[in-house]
Design an enzyme around this catalytic site. Structure first.
Site, PDB file in Angstrom:
ATOM      1  N   VAL A  91     -41.216 -87.296 -23.528  1.00  0.00           N
ATOM      2  CA  VAL A  91     -41.428 -87.165 -24.976  1.00  0.00           C
ATOM      3  C   VAL A  91     -41.992 -85.782 -25.303  1.00  0.00           C
ATOM      4  O   VAL A  91     -42.331 -85.504 -26.441  1.00  0.00           O
ATOM      5  CB  VAL A  91     -42.409 -88.257 -25.494  1.00  0.00           C
TER       6      VAL A  91
ATOM      7  N   HIS B  86     -36.924 -92.048 -24.649  1.00  0.00           N
ATOM      8  CA  HIS B  86     -38.247 -92.587 -25.000  1.00  0.00           C
ATOM      9  C   HIS B  86     -38.862 -91.848 -26.188  1.00  0.00           C
ATOM     10  O   HIS B  86     -40.062 -91.933 -26.418  1.00  0.00           O
ATOM     11  CB  HIS B  86     -39.187 -92.546 -23.779  1.00  0.00           C
TER      12      HIS B  86
ATOM     13  N   CYS C  67     -37.118 -94.732 -47.437  1.00  0.00           N
ATOM     14  CA  CYS C  67     -37.036 -96.172 -47.772  1.00  0.00           C
ATOM     15  C   CYS C  67     -38.394 -96.850 -47.882  1.00  0.00           C
ATOM     16  O   CYS C  67     -38.460 -98.070 -48.057  1.00  0.00           O
ATOM     17  CB  CYS C  67     -36.176 -96.895 -46.731  1.00  0.00           C
TER      18      CYS C  67
ATOM     19  N   SER D  12     -39.327 -91.467 -11.165  1.00  0.00           N
ATOM     20  CA  SER D  12     -39.498 -92.490 -10.127  1.00  0.00           C
ATOM     21  C   SER D  12     -38.377 -93.521 -10.212  1.00  0.00           C
ATOM     22  O   SER D  12     -38.270 -94.384  -9.342  1.00  0.00           O
ATOM     23  CB  SER D  12     -40.860 -93.178 -10.293  1.00  0.00           C
TER      24      SER D  12
ATOM     25  N   ALA E 170     -38.921 -79.727  -9.175  1.00  0.00           N
ATOM     26  CA  ALA E 170     -37.810 -79.431 -10.095  1.00  0.00           C
ATOM     27  C   ALA E 170     -37.839 -77.974 -10.565  1.00  0.00           C
ATOM     28  O   ALA E 170     -36.790 -77.340 -10.724  1.00  0.00           O
ATOM     29  CB  ALA E 170     -37.871 -80.380 -11.293  1.00  0.00           C
TER      30      ALA E 170
HETATM   31  P1  OAD Z   1     -43.164 -91.315 -13.095  1.00  0.00           P
HETATM   32  O1  OAD Z   1     -44.562 -90.827 -13.221  1.00  0.00           O
HETATM   33  O2  OAD Z   1     -42.921 -92.757 -12.875  1.00  0.00           O
HETATM   34  O3  OAD Z   1     -42.429 -90.537 -11.916  1.00  0.00           O
HETATM   35  C1  OAD Z   1     -42.525 -89.149 -11.801  1.00  0.00           C
HETATM   36  C2  OAD Z   1     -41.683 -88.740 -10.626  1.00  0.00           C
HETATM   37  O4  OAD Z   1     -41.742 -87.326 -10.549  1.00  0.00           O
HETATM   38  C3  OAD Z   1     -42.174 -89.278  -9.270  1.00  0.00           C
HETATM   39  O5  OAD Z   1     -41.085 -89.832  -8.562  1.00  0.00           O
HETATM   40  C4  OAD Z   1     -42.710 -88.031  -8.566  1.00  0.00           C
HETATM   41  O6  OAD Z   1     -42.476 -88.067  -7.160  1.00  0.00           O
HETATM   42  C5  OAD Z   1     -41.871 -86.939  -9.203  1.00  0.00           C
HETATM   43  N1  OAD Z   1     -42.487 -85.611  -9.187  1.00  0.00           N
HETATM   44  C6  OAD Z   1     -43.798 -85.270  -9.111  1.00  0.00           C
HETATM   45  N2  OAD Z   1     -43.923 -83.941  -9.150  1.00  0.00           N
HETATM   46  C7  OAD Z   1     -42.675 -83.417  -9.272  1.00  0.00           C
HETATM   47  C8  OAD Z   1     -42.153 -82.103  -9.381  1.00  0.00           C
HETATM   48  N3  OAD Z   1     -42.939 -81.050  -9.368  1.00  0.00           N
HETATM   49  N4  OAD Z   1     -40.793 -81.963  -9.505  1.00  0.00           N
HETATM   50  C9  OAD Z   1     -39.974 -83.033  -9.514  1.00  0.00           C
HETATM   51  N5  OAD Z   1     -40.434 -84.288  -9.409  1.00  0.00           N
HETATM   52  C10 OAD Z   1     -41.752 -84.490  -9.304  1.00  0.00           C
HETATM   53  O7  OAD Z   1     -42.390 -90.775 -14.408  1.00  0.00           O
HETATM   54  P2  OAD Z   1     -41.010 -91.289 -15.043  1.00  0.00           P
HETATM   55  O8  OAD Z   1     -40.056 -91.687 -13.982  1.00  0.00           O
HETATM   56  O9  OAD Z   1     -40.585 -90.262 -16.016  1.00  0.00           O
HETATM   57  O10 OAD Z   1     -42.228 -94.409 -20.441  1.00  0.00           O
HETATM   58  O11 OAD Z   1     -41.500 -92.572 -15.801  1.00  0.00           O
HETATM   59  C11 OAD Z   1     -40.586 -93.277 -16.615  1.00  0.00           C
HETATM   60  C12 OAD Z   1     -41.297 -93.820 -17.814  1.00  0.00           C
HETATM   61  O12 OAD Z   1     -42.438 -94.566 -17.409  1.00  0.00           O
HETATM   62  C13 OAD Z   1     -41.871 -92.780 -18.751  1.00  0.00           C
HETATM   63  O13 OAD Z   1     -40.907 -92.217 -19.621  1.00  0.00           O
HETATM   64  C14 OAD Z   1     -42.899 -93.550 -19.499  1.00  0.00           C
HETATM   65  C15 OAD Z   1     -43.517 -94.346 -18.361  1.00  0.00           C
HETATM   66  O14 OAD Z   1     -44.033 -95.596 -18.715  1.00  0.00           O
HETATM   67  C16 OAD Z   1     -42.794 -94.685 -21.631  1.00  0.00           C
HETATM   68  O15 OAD Z   1     -43.901 -94.290 -21.918  1.00  0.00           O
HETATM   69  C17 OAD Z   1     -41.958 -95.514 -22.527  1.00  0.00           C
END
Ligand code: OAD
Length: 264
Positions: free
Chosen positions: A118, A134, A166, A205, A247
């Site tokens: 976001v 999201h 609205c 993740s 990344a």
């Molecule tokens: P997570 O915090 O679940 O996962 C982050 C991922 O990034 C992990 O797999 C880490 O290993 C990886 N990571 C850490 N450092 C990194 C780097 N420098 N380069 C690349 N990868 C790295 O975050 P999301 O998968 O985005 O939703 O989580 C999904 C959703 O869960 C979010 O959008 C949020 C949360 O609840 C809402 O709030 C609706």
């Protein structure tokens, strides 16, 4: 990075570039890890927001609906639990990984970028073909007509703020737990995922659905999944290539190599 790890990353980037360069419809899916090098903590794992504060209640949207004015007051309070995150988001700038994806889009190679973030950083980097599954913390969205407005243009004297179109209740565009993903953005994600024959998945993740499902669907249809993440995830076993690096480091090299291989 140790020398053998660095060699593995370079070899992974080369394989990932070869696969991505022959894609007809390249899509990227990004998550919180994408913005770690911009100073924004991820959600899960060491240093993660949920690790620090605990996962928010699963009924966040129902709580908002039960008392929108109170939810807004909490959001605006200087002591609010999300205040620290908001200040971090406001201060953050796109990193070379965000810029690399924007470059792939402007070269006509990346067709759509689905992000779970976001934080607005992909837009700041110049990406335009974005589906923010999201939401975007800079926007507010009407829960009745789904129109979105710039958050800083909405008067907040009377809470909850109302839709100028609205009169429906406005909430931050960030999707709360228990809230359906807005149908417009979900439709764009499904369209992109359906056409996709290669998905670059960076910094997620892959645990939150429906976003986590897209790479599995691409793979099941015979497409490729390129994973970029320092650590193994649920996706690693099905990925065509997993590049275990940050990344912000891997994406610029990958983008440059894809562009070279495409002869641009
Ligand atoms: P997570 O915090 O679940 O996962 C982050 C991922 O990034 C992990 O797999 C880490 O290993 C990886 N990571 C850490 N450092 C990194 C780097 N420098 N380069 C690349 N990868 C790295 O975050 P999301 O998968 O985005 O939703 O989580 C999904 C959703 O869960 C979010 O959008 C949020 C949360 O609840 C809402 O709030 C609706």
């Amino acid at each position: 990075m140790a020398e053998d790890a660095a060699t593995r990353v370079s070899a992974g980037i080369e394989r990932a570039a070869t696969i991505s360069a022959r894609a007809q419809y390249l899509v990227a899916l990004t998550g919180a890890g994408m913005s770690v090098e911009s100073g924004i903590p991820p959600f899960r794992g060491p240093g993660g927001l949920w690790t620090k504060y605990g996962e928010p209640p699963m009924n966040g949207y129902q709580r908002f609906l039960a008392d929108p004015a109170q939810a807004w007051r909490e959001r605006l309070s200087p002591q609010g639990p999300m205040r620290e995150l908001w200040e971090t988001l406001h201060a953050a700038q796109p990193n070379p990984g965000h810029h690399a994806l924007a470059r792939l889009e402007s070269a006509g190679i990346l067709r759509c970028l689905i992000t779970q973030n976001v934080d607005n950083l992909h837009r700041l980097a110049g990406s335009q073909a974005i589906a923010e599954i999201h939401g975007n913390y800079m926007l507010v969205r009407c829960i009745e007509c789904s129109r979105r407005f710039a958050g800083d243009e909405i008067p907040l004297e009377a809470l909850p703020p109302r839709c100028p179109h609205c009169q429906g209740i406005l909430k931050n565009d960030s999707v709360f737990f228990g809230e359906p993903i807005p149908t417009d953005v979900l439709g764009r994600c499904f369209d992109a995922a359906e056409q996709c024959d290669c998905m670059i998945v960076a910094g997620t993740s892959a645990t939150v659905y429906p976003a986590a499902q897209f790479p599995f669907d691409v793979r099941q249809r015979g497409g490729d999944v390129i994973e970029i993440n320092p650590y193994a995830t649920e996706l690693t076993p099905i990925a065509s290539v997993s590049v275990h690096g940050p990344a912000a480091v891997v994406l610029p090299e990958l983008a440059m190599r894809i562009i070279q291989l495409r002869g641009m």
